[in-house]
Design an enzyme around this catalytic site. Sequence first.
Site, mmCIF file in Angstrom:
data_model
loop_
_atom_site.group_PDB
_atom_site.id
_atom_site.type_symbol
_atom_site.label_atom_id
_atom_site.label_comp_id
_atom_site.label_asym_id
_atom_site.label_seq_id
_atom_site.Cartn_x
_atom_site.Cartn_y
_atom_site.Cartn_z
ATOM 1 N N LEU A 95 45.004 -4.266 13.121
ATOM 2 C CA LEU A 95 45.203 -4.130 11.948
ATOM 3 C C LEU A 95 44.477 -3.216 11.143
ATOM 4 C CD1 LEU A 95 45.849 -7.968 10.768
ATOM 5 C CD2 LEU A 95 47.407 -5.981 11.409
ATOM 6 N N ASP A 153 35.936 -7.867 20.367
ATOM 7 C CA ASP A 153 35.266 -7.301 21.676
ATOM 8 C C ASP A 153 34.554 -6.089 21.335
ATOM 9 O OD1 ASP A 153 37.492 -5.729 21.805
ATOM 10 O OD2 ASP A 153 37.752 -6.195 23.783
ATOM 11 N N ASN A 154 34.652 -5.688 19.904
ATOM 12 C CA ASN A 154 34.059 -4.249 19.447
ATOM 13 C C ASN A 154 33.173 -4.323 18.105
ATOM 14 O OD1 ASN A 154 35.845 -2.831 17.600
ATOM 15 N ND2 ASN A 154 37.142 -3.799 19.072
ATOM 16 N N THR A 182 35.217 -3.336 14.839
ATOM 17 C CA THR A 182 36.048 -4.595 14.221
ATOM 18 C C THR A 182 35.350 -5.592 13.603
ATOM 19 O OG1 THR A 182 37.639 -3.880 15.856
ATOM 20 C CG2 THR A 182 37.853 -6.118 14.874
ATOM 21 N N CYS A 197 32.848 -5.906 29.548
ATOM 22 C CA CYS A 197 32.922 -7.242 30.588
ATOM 23 C C CYS A 197 33.272 -6.246 31.840
ATOM 24 C CB CYS A 197 34.151 -8.175 30.281
ATOM 25 S SG CYS A 197 33.917 -9.244 28.934
#
Length: 257
Positions: free
Chosen positions: A108, A128-129, A132, A193
Amino acid sequence: MLQDSQFIRYQRQIALTQIGEIGQQRLSSSHVLVIGCGGLGSAASLYLVAAGVGKLVIVDDDTVDVSNMQRQVVYRQADVGRAKVQAMAEQLSELNGEVSVRAINKRLEATQLGMEIMLADLVLDCSDNLPTRHMINQLCFEKNTALISAAAIGWQGQFAVFDFARKDEQQQPDLSCYRCLVPFDELPNTTKCSDSGVIGPVVGTLGNYQALAAIQKLAIGQFKFPTGQLHLFDGLTLKWQTMAISKDAQCSVCNND
């Protein structure tokens, strides 16, 4: 009032004096936005749907990969290659058909994300960043929407709650935000990860903490713990550390000077 079938399904929660029938009714009329359908979002969404939230909106633009299965426990082998939000929505509906699950299969932009945040009672940041996370933090602050954030890598996890829903009511000059904690736009040594590894139960632990905090806010009407704190989890020693997140006087998000 709750229907008889709802009372039977949720009787173990209703039996808690802090929740009762009123709290369960609050949960059943709640609207939660979960951004990110990886390990954190998997654990948190499963428990939120099991608890009977009224509406859950899940957002992600990724597909299920076989390497996800080690920690993203909502998915099944047959889901590999499918859009995460579609596979997750099906599993959640199988768990509790009373919950309305809406899937958004794209990343989005700020305008649409802001609309989704404004409509929600609270937001779980399971992304995961860092870009964002910063956008979610800023929009939650602007829309007065409570934010429950978590992250995990290796054996380590972190968890923080920012009760922006009460920022005007509290009138607290020291109310901090996620950017106060992480003031830079990019991590100097970005870790993923896939590069550093991660233990599945650590991710699940942090996702469960997010669900637990959300259920408190929705059913009881308030967080029963101090917000604006950073909780650090060590999966090797099973120890938690807690520290206050000090307001950054130069913060571009929450500094109103």
